[in-house]
Design a protein around this motif. Structure first.
Motif, PDB file in Angstrom:
ATOM      1  N   PRO A  75      -0.914   4.553   4.812  1.00  0.00           N
ATOM      2  CA  PRO A  75      -0.800   3.316   4.029  1.00  0.00           C
ATOM      3  C   PRO A  75       0.155   2.336   4.713  1.00  0.00           C
ATOM      4  O   PRO A  75       1.364   2.543   4.723  1.00  0.00           O
ATOM      5  CB  PRO A  75      -0.241   3.803   2.689  1.00  0.00           C
ATOM      6  CG  PRO A  75       0.520   5.052   3.026  1.00  0.00           C
ATOM      7  CD  PRO A  75      -0.178   5.673   4.207  1.00  0.00           C
ATOM      8  N   LEU A 130      -4.852   9.071   7.463  1.00  0.00           N
ATOM      9  CA  LEU A 130      -4.988   7.748   6.858  1.00  0.00           C
ATOM     10  C   LEU A 130      -3.607   7.317   6.378  1.00  0.00           C
ATOM     11  O   LEU A 130      -3.064   7.891   5.438  1.00  0.00           O
ATOM     12  CB  LEU A 130      -5.966   7.799   5.683  1.00  0.00           C
ATOM     13  CG  LEU A 130      -7.379   8.279   6.025  1.00  0.00           C
ATOM     14  CD1 LEU A 130      -8.172   8.513   4.750  1.00  0.00           C
ATOM     15  CD2 LEU A 130      -8.080   7.270   6.913  1.00  0.00           C
ATOM     16  N   SER A 149      -5.415  12.738   2.733  1.00  0.00           N
ATOM     17  CA  SER A 149      -5.151  11.651   3.674  1.00  0.00           C
ATOM     18  C   SER A 149      -5.405  12.088   5.114  1.00  0.00           C
ATOM     19  O   SER A 149      -5.162  11.323   6.046  1.00  0.00           O
ATOM     20  CB  SER A 149      -3.711  11.147   3.527  1.00  0.00           C
ATOM     21  OG  SER A 149      -2.784  12.174   3.811  1.00  0.00           O
ATOM     22  N   LEU A 160     -13.346   5.670   1.033  1.00  0.00           N
ATOM     23  CA  LEU A 160     -11.957   5.589   1.468  1.00  0.00           C
ATOM     24  C   LEU A 160     -11.254   4.578   0.574  1.00  0.00           C
ATOM     25  O   LEU A 160     -11.720   3.448   0.428  1.00  0.00           O
ATOM     26  CB  LEU A 160     -11.891   5.159   2.936  1.00  0.00           C
ATOM     27  CG  LEU A 160     -10.571   5.351   3.678  1.00  0.00           C
ATOM     28  CD1 LEU A 160     -10.819   5.396   5.180  1.00  0.00           C
ATOM     29  CD2 LEU A 160      -9.596   4.232   3.361  1.00  0.00           C
ATOM     30  N   TYR A 161     -10.147   5.007  -0.030  1.00  0.00           N
ATOM     31  CA  TYR A 161      -9.486   4.183  -1.036  1.00  0.00           C
ATOM     32  C   TYR A 161      -8.045   3.868  -0.650  1.00  0.00           C
ATOM     33  O   TYR A 161      -7.334   4.701  -0.083  1.00  0.00           O
ATOM     34  CB  TYR A 161      -9.508   4.894  -2.392  1.00  0.00           C
ATOM     35  CG  TYR A 161     -10.909   5.152  -2.908  1.00  0.00           C
ATOM     36  CD1 TYR A 161     -11.619   4.157  -3.567  1.00  0.00           C
ATOM     37  CD2 TYR A 161     -11.519   6.384  -2.708  1.00  0.00           C
ATOM     38  CE1 TYR A 161     -12.908   4.387  -4.030  1.00  0.00           C
ATOM     39  CE2 TYR A 161     -12.812   6.622  -3.166  1.00  0.00           C
ATOM     40  CZ  TYR A 161     -13.498   5.619  -3.823  1.00  0.00           C
ATOM     41  OH  TYR A 161     -14.777   5.850  -4.270  1.00  0.00           O
ATOM     42  N   MET A 162      -7.631   2.655  -0.987  1.00  0.00           N
ATOM     43  CA  MET A 162      -6.266   2.188  -0.731  1.00  0.00           C
ATOM     44  C   MET A 162      -5.606   1.874  -2.071  1.00  0.00           C
ATOM     45  O   MET A 162      -6.122   1.071  -2.850  1.00  0.00           O
ATOM     46  CB  MET A 162      -6.296   0.934   0.142  1.00  0.00           C
ATOM     47  CG  MET A 162      -7.041   1.105   1.453  1.00  0.00           C
ATOM     48  SD  MET A 162      -7.388  -0.480   2.278  1.00  0.00           S
ATOM     49  CE  MET A 162      -5.746  -0.947   2.827  1.00  0.00           C
ATOM     50  N   THR A 163      -4.467   2.516  -2.331  1.00  0.00           N
ATOM     51  CA  THR A 163      -3.718   2.281  -3.567  1.00  0.00           C
ATOM     52  C   THR A 163      -2.508   1.406  -3.268  1.00  0.00           C
ATOM     53  O   THR A 163      -1.735   1.707  -2.353  1.00  0.00           O
ATOM     54  CB  THR A 163      -3.248   3.608  -4.185  1.00  0.00           C
ATOM     55  OG1 THR A 163      -4.391   4.420  -4.484  1.00  0.00           O
ATOM     56  CG2 THR A 163      -2.462   3.366  -5.466  1.00  0.00           C
ATOM     57  N   GLU A 215       0.840  -1.195   0.000  1.00  0.00           N
ATOM     58  CA  GLU A 215       0.000   0.000   0.000  1.00  0.00           C
ATOM     59  C   GLU A 215       0.879   1.251   0.000  1.00  0.00           C
ATOM     60  O   GLU A 215       1.767   1.400   0.836  1.00  0.00           O
ATOM     61  CB  GLU A 215      -0.917   0.010   1.222  1.00  0.00           C
ATOM     62  CG  GLU A 215      -1.957   1.118   1.182  1.00  0.00           C
ATOM     63  CD  GLU A 215      -2.816   1.170   2.436  1.00  0.00           C
ATOM     64  OE1 GLU A 215      -3.798   1.930   2.432  1.00  0.00           O
ATOM     65  OE2 GLU A 215      -2.495   0.465   3.415  1.00  0.00           O
ATOM     66  N   GLN A 236     -11.460  -0.190  -2.369  1.00  0.00           N
ATOM     67  CA  GLN A 236     -12.312   0.692  -1.576  1.00  0.00           C
ATOM     68  C   GLN A 236     -12.672  -0.032  -0.287  1.00  0.00           C
ATOM     69  O   GLN A 236     -13.132  -1.176  -0.310  1.00  0.00           O
ATOM     70  CB  GLN A 236     -13.590   1.048  -2.335  1.00  0.00           C
ATOM     71  CG  GLN A 236     -14.546   1.926  -1.538  1.00  0.00           C
ATOM     72  CD  GLN A 236     -15.878   2.132  -2.249  1.00  0.00           C
ATOM     73  OE1 GLN A 236     -16.018   1.818  -3.432  1.00  0.00           O
ATOM     74  NE2 GLN A 236     -16.854   2.655  -1.534  1.00  0.00           N
ATOM     75  N   ARG A 264      -3.425   5.973   1.064  1.00  0.00           N
ATOM     76  CA  ARG A 264      -4.778   5.729   1.580  1.00  0.00           C
ATOM     77  C   ARG A 264      -5.445   7.091   1.695  1.00  0.00           C
ATOM     78  O   ARG A 264      -4.995   7.946   2.451  1.00  0.00           O
ATOM     79  CB  ARG A 264      -4.733   5.027   2.935  1.00  0.00           C
ATOM     80  CG  ARG A 264      -6.102   4.552   3.421  1.00  0.00           C
ATOM     81  CD  ARG A 264      -6.014   3.826   4.750  1.00  0.00           C
ATOM     82  NE  ARG A 264      -5.113   2.681   4.701  1.00  0.00           N
ATOM     83  CZ  ARG A 264      -4.948   1.837   5.711  1.00  0.00           C
ATOM     84  NH1 ARG A 264      -5.620   2.018   6.845  1.00  0.00           N
ATOM     85  NH2 ARG A 264      -4.105   0.820   5.601  1.00  0.00           N
ATOM     86  N   ARG A 265      -6.508   7.290   0.926  1.00  0.00           N
ATOM     87  CA  ARG A 265      -7.086   8.625   0.835  1.00  0.00           C
ATOM     88  C   ARG A 265      -8.614   8.592   0.839  1.00  0.00           C
ATOM     89  O   ARG A 265      -9.230   7.594   0.474  1.00  0.00           O
ATOM     90  CB  ARG A 265      -6.614   9.324  -0.448  1.00  0.00           C
ATOM     91  CG  ARG A 265      -5.101   9.378  -0.583  1.00  0.00           C
ATOM     92  CD  ARG A 265      -4.645  10.382  -1.620  1.00  0.00           C
ATOM     93  NE  ARG A 265      -3.199  10.331  -1.784  1.00  0.00           N
ATOM     94  CZ  ARG A 265      -2.327  10.843  -0.931  1.00  0.00           C
ATOM     95  NH1 ARG A 265      -2.769  11.449   0.159  1.00  0.00           N
ATOM     96  NH2 ARG A 265      -1.028  10.755  -1.143  1.00  0.00           N
ATOM     97  N   LYS A 297       4.854   7.110   0.012  1.00  0.00           N
ATOM     98  CA  LYS A 297       3.807   7.201   1.025  1.00  0.00           C
ATOM     99  C   LYS A 297       3.670   8.591   1.643  1.00  0.00           C
ATOM    100  O   LYS A 297       2.770   8.829   2.445  1.00  0.00           O
ATOM    101  CB  LYS A 297       4.081   6.186   2.140  1.00  0.00           C
ATOM    102  CG  LYS A 297       4.003   4.735   1.693  1.00  0.00           C
ATOM    103  CD  LYS A 297       4.233   3.792   2.869  1.00  0.00           C
ATOM    104  CE  LYS A 297       4.104   2.338   2.451  1.00  0.00           C
ATOM    105  NZ  LYS A 297       4.191   1.420   3.612  1.00  0.00           N
TER     106      LYS A 297
END
Length: 296
Positions: free
Chosen positions: A56, A54, A46, A127-130, A36, A111, A39-40, A149
């Motif tokens: 990652p 948030l 974030s 809320l999304y995690m890349t 990760e 998500q 996280r946004r 990050k």
């Protein structure tokens, strides 16, 4: 039980509508280590207005369609978790629901989904995690993880605006990512910082350590025995400002006496370094449990 009821409910609705959907399969990406990197919220930030960041922290590898290996920062090892898959690219692992928005052998966008009783909420806060594949970072991105990050300039400007507001109005104090530090300047006063133990997927210190920095303070040679719990705003110069008692009700006696303890003892005998976020010092709250012991 909740997971299977959710999956079955979704599948039942799809069947009734004649819209048969397949469960997502992770077979094309088995054994790829995804790290990760962001996280946004759906606004691209974030941080939220309370100052919560948030971060990652996840690493995940899909071992099979019913098992995922997830890295634990606390254990410093990867742990296999059972995984269940639903329709609409939804899966469940490590007590969390996710929806796959995009997945390739190089990257993945998930998500986070909130579960409420017997349903999952796809319309709530986004809320999304890349994630980037470890090999993709090494062979293509050529940046270290700290750089990937790092908060963005938009995060910095957002925190600056929060800081400006809090300086004008202490009721708008927000979580300090580097929380205030409290120490004693008297042999009669002892300060203990309380730490919260997180679960195996959380980093150390846990979020609660900076969201709710809490201290036990013991005072010897007090005029009488007492014990009070209350919250305080630490301003950007380290000054202490009474907020509210940490007990139920609106006990005026409790409030007036705990304020007196703050003024008579704590402001005189404590060193306080204010909290900061992204290098910006700002007002934030701390939580105090103060015990006074009278000489025998």
């Amino acid at each position: 039980m909740l997971l299977f009821s959710l999956v079955n409910c979704k599948q039942g609705n799809a069947a009734k509508n004649g819209n048969k959907k397949e469960r997502i399969s992770f077979k094309p990406v088995f054994d790829i280590n995804y790290i990760e990197v962001a996280r946004r919220l759906d606004n691209g930030l974030s941080f939220n207005e309370d100052g919560y960041q948030l971060e990652p922290t996840w690493q995940i590898k899909f071992v099979s369609d019913d098992s995922a290996s997830i890295y634990s920062p606390t254990k410093k090892a990867s742990i296999n978790f059972p995984m269940a898959r639903g329709i609409d690219s939804i899966f469940y692992a490590a007590k969390v629901f996710f929806k796959v928005k995009k997945i390739t052998r190089d990257s993945m966008l998930l998500q986070l989904i909130e579960a409420k009783e017997d349903s999952i909420d796809l319309r709530g806060a986004k809320l999304y995690m890349t994630f980037y594949a470890e090999k993709f970072i090494k062979d293509v991105v050529h940046k270290d993880l700290a750089t990937l990050k790092a908060p963005t300039w938009r995060d910095t400007m957002f925190v600056k605006n929060l800081t400006d507001s809090a300086e004008k109005d202490y009721s708008k104090a927000f979580f300090a990512r580097q929380p205030a530090v409290v120490s004693s300047k008297s042999s009669s006063v002892k300060v203990e910082t309380l730490h919260v133990t997180g679960n195996i997927l959380e980093t150390n210190p846990t979020d609660n350590d900076y969201m709710y920095p809490t201290f036990n303070i013991s005072i010897k040679h007090a005029k009488k025995d007492f014990y009070y719990s209350f919250s305080v705003t630490v301003d950007s110069r380290g000054g202490l400002h009474y907020e509210k008692p940490m007990v139920p009700g609106n006990n005026l006696y409790y409030i007036s006496h705990s304020k007196a303890i703050l003024d008579k003892y704590l402001k005189r005998y404590l060193n306080v370094k204010p909290g900061s976020t992204l290098g910006m010092v700002h007002p934030s709250s701390i939580y105090l449990h103060v015990r006074g012991k009278k000489d025998m």
